[in-house]
Write an enzyme that holds these catalytic residues in place. Structure first.
Site, PDB file in Angstrom:
ATOM      1  N   GLY B  71      28.497  33.190  57.939  1.00  0.00           N
ATOM      2  CA  GLY B  71      27.412  33.564  57.042  1.00  0.00           C
ATOM      3  C   GLY B  71      26.973  32.374  56.206  1.00  0.00           C
ATOM      4  N   SER B 199      27.325  38.030  58.607  1.00  0.00           N
ATOM      5  CA  SER B 199      28.636  37.487  58.949  1.00  0.00           C
ATOM      6  C   SER B 199      29.466  38.588  59.586  1.00  0.00           C
ATOM      7  CB  SER B 199      29.322  36.977  57.680  1.00  0.00           C
ATOM      8  OG  SER B 199      30.640  36.591  57.979  1.00  0.00           O
ATOM      9  N   ALA B 200      30.048  38.299  60.769  1.00  0.00           N
ATOM     10  CA  ALA B 200      30.717  39.347  61.556  1.00  0.00           C
ATOM     11  C   ALA B 200      31.946  39.928  60.864  1.00  0.00           C
ATOM     12  CB  ALA B 200      31.109  38.787  62.923  1.00  0.00           C
ATOM     13  N   HIS B 201      32.725  39.075  60.195  1.00  0.00           N
ATOM     14  CA  HIS B 201      33.998  39.599  59.669  1.00  0.00           C
ATOM     15  C   HIS B 201      33.798  40.501  58.458  1.00  0.00           C
ATOM     16  CE1 HIS B 201      34.857  36.940  56.081  1.00  0.00           C
ATOM     17  NE2 HIS B 201      33.897  36.243  56.659  1.00  0.00           N
ATOM     18  N   THR B 237      28.299  24.280  72.019  1.00  0.00           N
ATOM     19  CA  THR B 237      28.712  25.324  72.960  1.00  0.00           C
ATOM     20  C   THR B 237      29.061  26.593  72.186  1.00  0.00           C
ATOM     21  OG1 THR B 237      29.509  23.677  74.502  1.00  0.00           O
ATOM     22  CG2 THR B 237      30.400  25.903  74.761  1.00  0.00           C
ATOM     23  N   CYS B 325      36.052  31.618  45.478  1.00  0.00           N
ATOM     24  CA  CYS B 325      36.030  30.203  45.047  1.00  0.00           C
ATOM     25  C   CYS B 325      36.287  30.109  43.545  1.00  0.00           C
ATOM     26  CB  CYS B 325      34.684  29.559  45.351  1.00  0.00           C
ATOM     27  SG  CYS B 325      34.055  29.936  46.961  1.00  0.00           S
TER      28      CYS B 325
END
Lengths: 85, 400
Positions: B71, B199-201, B237, B325
């Site tokens: 993301g 973002s996938a997670h 890739t 963070c």
């Protein structure tokens, strides 16, 4: 190479590959031209300097007609007429 | 003592179905999707199927989805790639103070390169005022980026209205939907955005896969130059297993979204109601109603978020304090400060972000332990009697 600069050509279809990496200009040219009728004009926009050699060369190899290139401030417009009438 | 995971804004456990879909692409289907032979083309086909599922999740067309590694990359790509591609429109961009560092930091980089950047203020609930955006827009504004929902306080921004303002002024609009995509229905046309980060997670997919939705006809300057992966816009890739996993997770999310939102909203309301009832001098942060399902965030007076986290961890409860963070750097959250909170109060931030693995029993367990932890910490807090005169910290009302 038979590069010539032109102005005011009206295209039937436009493909925009500005900021897309080489060789997208050739892949998009081939892909888009497939969908056109014979004699129709494709305008392809790219900022890639190498296209100045590649596109006229590709037209020569494939028999499509390279009509010319128009230069704008930050990209080129190439005009290609699909082969056959 | 088991563990109760309440940090789903940080990441999520991957769904078993997602891992199963990914496995062949680590092993027998290892081909490079750019290769023309069958092994490569089966990987290509898997990527295109994943692209279709991710597009469906946000009501986009597959060719409008560009896969990235995260993301954060999608946000960087949008901010730098669009601002640089549309520099002829102008050198002014607008972001909000609610935005993630992966939006704010690229904006700062652009600022150093001569762009003007407006950082929009927010109200005490963390909402961007559309009227303020309207005033910030100039003829030079090329891009506006405002987060869809905050992972720190859960507030959902009025994106459709904000994007409409940008459009009327001829500027592009990007939204960071990383925190919202697994929880809220997203329709890029209804929102009226030109770009949107995922973002996938964050929706039970793997780490290492993200995506940028980019409306057809929008130009973007690449961040990574090289080959012609992702339609010549993002070289490298492809991470085939992660992309396949993202597609599988997007498919599941689309099917289960309503059910997830309902369950998580109930758990959230139970947690918020219980915490506010059981703990004195605690404040809900973010918008009370327009907030993510499953998002319960607070500021607890007179103690620090980090101490709460450590003591909760000892009880098997995993939560967060502000952004990951900020938490690590022991800094007061810039988001909470932007909402007008004092630095002292912002240090008492704690975020419980719930997921589908959580149960009512988990919430009740947390509601037993959390007040006890607060009580013990206040016993040893030098501020237990208050912050001390002349400071007052009895509310989240901003200092303007």
């Amino acid at each position: 190479m038979n590069l010539r600069f032109v102005e005011g050509i009206k295209a039937d279809v436009t493909a925009d590959v500005v900021y897309m990496m080489c060789p997208m200009h050739l892949l998009k040219l081939e892909e888009t031209l497939k969908g056109l009728d014979r004699g129709q004009i494709l305008e392809i926009m790219t900022d890639y300097d190498g296209a100045l050699d590649d596109i006229p060369g590709w037209c020569l190899r494939t028999g499509n007609e390279f009509l010319g290139v128009e230069e704008s401030e930050d990209y080129y417009k190439f005009f290609v007429r699909k082969k056959g009438r | 003592m088991g563990t109760r995971y309440f940090d789903h804004m940080a990441t999520n456990p991957m769904r078993p179905e997602v891992l199963e879909a990914m496995m062949p692409f680590f092993k027998e289907s290892y081909g490079n999707p750019m290769s023309l032979y069958k092994l490569g083309q089966s990987a290509r086909q898997a990527i295109e199927e994943a692209r279709l599922k991710v597009a469906d999740l946000v009501n986009a067309r597959p060719q409008e989805v560009i896969f990235t590694a995260s993301g954060a990359e999608a946000n960087n790509f949008a901010i730098r790639g669009l601002a640089n591609a549309y520099v002829k429109k102008g050198r002014h961009i607008v972001v909000s103070r609610m935005d993630h560092h992966s939006v704010l930091n690229p904006a700062r980089v652009l600022e150093k390169k001569g762009f003007a950047v407006t950082y929009l203020p927010v109200d005490p609930a963390g909402m961007v005022d559309p009227g303020v955006l309207e005033k910030a827009m100039t003829d030079e504004t090329s891009l506006v980026s405002i987060i869809h929902a905050s992972p720190e306080v859960g507030t959902i921004e009025p994106i459709a209205e904000l994007a409409g303002i940008a459009k009327r002024k001829g500027a592009l609009f990007h939204t960071d939907a990383v925190a919202s995509a697994g929880y809220l229905p997203i329709d890029v046309d209804a929102l009226g955005v030109d770009a949107l980060s995922l973002s996938a997670h964050e929706f039970y997919g793997p780490k290492g896969a993200g995506a940028l939705y980019l409306r057809s006809g929008t130009r973007i300057m690449p961040l990574i130059y090289g080959g012609i992966q992702e339609n010549g816009r993002r070289a490298g890739t492809e991470n085939v297993p992660a992309i396949v996993g993202m597609g599988a997770a997007a498919g599941l999310t689309r099917l289960e979204l309503a059910q997830r939102a309902e369950k998580l909203s109930e758990l959230r309301d139970r947690l918020i109601g219980g915490a506010l009832a059981k703990i004195k001098n605690i404040h809900l942060t973010g918008h009370p109603a327009l907030r993510l399902p499953g998002h319960a965030s607070f500021c607890v007076e007179f103690i620090e978020g980090e101490s709460m986290l450590l003591m909760l961890q000892a009880k098997g409860i995993y939560a967060a304090s502000g952004s990951a963070c900020s938490s690590k750097a022991l800094k007061a959250s810039p988001v909470l400060l932007a909402m007008g909170m004092s630095a002292e109060l912002a240090h008492g931030s704690i975020v419980f972000s719930l997921g589908m693995d959580n149960t009512v029993e988990d919430i009740d367990y947390a509601l037993g332990e959390f007040p006890a932890v607060v009580g013990r910490l206040r016993e040893i807090s030098p501020y237990a009697g208050g912050w001390g005169a002349p400071k007052e910290a009895d509310s989240c009302i901003p200092k303007n």
